[in-house]
Design a protein around this motif. Structure first.
Motif, PDB file in Angstrom:
ATOM      1  N   HIS A  31       2.553   2.917  30.730  1.00 26.60           N
ATOM      2  CA  HIS A  31       2.119   4.254  31.313  1.00 26.60           C
ATOM      3  C   HIS A  31       0.488   4.624  31.661  1.00 26.60           C
ATOM      4  N   GLU A  66      -0.503   2.349  28.983  1.00 26.81           N
ATOM      5  CA  GLU A  66      -0.254   1.915  27.702  1.00 26.81           C
ATOM      6  C   GLU A  66       0.598   0.878  27.746  1.00 26.81           C
ATOM      7  N   LEU A  92       0.894  -1.524  22.378  1.00 24.16           N
ATOM      8  CA  LEU A  92       1.416  -0.689  21.087  1.00 24.16           C
ATOM      9  C   LEU A  92       2.840  -2.069  20.428  1.00 24.16           C
ATOM     10  N   GLU A 148       7.837   0.513  19.537  1.00 28.61           N
ATOM     11  CA  GLU A 148       8.210   1.085  20.593  1.00 28.61           C
ATOM     12  C   GLU A 148       8.621   2.246  19.607  1.00 28.61           C
ATOM     13  N   HIS A 168       4.903   6.852  23.295  1.00 31.08           N
ATOM     14  CA  HIS A 168       4.029   5.868  23.462  1.00 31.08           C
ATOM     15  C   HIS A 168       3.025   6.408  21.862  1.00 31.08           C
TER      16      HIS A 168
END
Length: 311
Positions: A140, A152, A181, A184, A188
């Motif tokens: 993202h 991300e 990350l 999830e 985000h």
């Protein structure tokens, strides 16, 4: 990841605002780019923007290689033929996204990573209809995509950990600043941080504490510059004799603030009042002027960050 790509073509699926800027970014880095969108008008729009986007990228980071060719097809099979990586930027609708990712799979090789630009959906949900969900990952970006460094990255329940790492390495090589990350979460990382700050910003305006203009001014000329260069944790570490000292000295103050934070519901009356406040802050300035000012400023700011940022 670069070895996996072999400098092969990158597929861009969806040529809206996000996809257009991804295409320009990949081409600036020397990759051949093959774009797909069911609406050929998107390609015409992109053509009118290409010079501006390329100029922005060149001012931000002069190209080290010749720009890659960008081509287009309104046929997915044609556009995806031979690509070595896919950046999907379709609409944020889960059934559509599931069908689109499964369709992309049918037209690319088995080892091609499919990265989604989704800002709101979870990878585990998006990859549910895929035959090879292990190669579907979230990547993202932040707007404007061709300038903002953040990407991300997170895998879904079926995503291979190796794919997550390969994807991170690819964007790092591209000159982006990937943040991975470990699991999830809705929104985000950055959108959750923005959401927390913006909820309080709206609550402050709604409760009459300050105008929208002064709330924005407080952030821009308060924590904004330091957080831009060092983030919140390192910045606060330097606000005392280390982070332990900061938390000890100011922990109660922050706890009192957290206990007193306002709430904001984006119901119709709130939307109306906040919209009016923002329009008052904008005044007679046009959106195009504000956007041009932002993008020009971002280039200067990001060039400084590339030399001075702590992260």
């Amino acid at each position: 990841m670069q070895d996996i790509l072999g400098r092969g073509p990158i597929g861009v699926v969806g040529l809206g605002t996000i996809g257009q800027r991804w295409a320009a970014t990949f081409a600036h880095a020397g990759y051949e780019v093959s774009c797909y969108d069911p609406d050929p008008a998107r390609w015409q729009t992109f053509q009118s923007l290409r010079t501006t986007l390329a100029d922005d990228l060149q001012r931000l980071a002069p190209a080290k290689v010749e720009a890659g060719e960008i081509r287009f097809s309104a046929d997915l099979a044609t556009a995806m033929a031979g690509v070595r990586f896919v950046q999907e930027s379709g609409p944020e609708q889960l059934p559509l996204k599931q069908a689109l990712l499964a369709d992309i799979e049918r037209h690319v090789a088995a080892d091609v990573v499919i990265a989604s630009s989704s800002s709101a959906l979870l990878v585990s949900d998006m990859q549910a209809a895929c035959a090879h969900p292990e190669r579907v990952v979230l990547a993202h970006p932040f707007n404007p995509v061709h300038l903002m460094p953040l990407v991300e990255i997170v895998g879904g329940k079926a995503t291979s950990p190796e794919v997550v790492e390969q994807t991170r390495a690819f964007y790092e090589d591209l000159g982006k600043k990937p943040a991975v990350l470990r699991r999830e979460v809705t929104g985000h990382l950055a959108l959750r941080l923005m959401g927390a700050m913006w909820r309080e910003a709206i609550a402050l305006v709604e409760s009459g504490v300050a105008s929208a203009e002064d709330v924005d001014r407080a952030f821009c000329y308060g924590p904004g510059p330091k957080w831009t260069l060092q983030g919140s944790f390192i910045s606060n570490h330097l606000n005392a004799e280390g982070i332990e000292s900061f938390l000890t000295k100011y922990g109660k103050t922050y706890q009192d603030i957290w206990d007193d934070l306002g709430d904001a519901r984006l119901d119709a009356p709130t939307v109306s009042r906040v919209s009016k406040a923002v329009r008052e802050a904008i005044g007679e300035r046009s959106d195009d002027d504000l956007r041009d000012q932002r993008d020009a400023g971002l280039v200067d700011l990001l060039r400084v960050m590339s030399q001075r940022a702590a992260l």
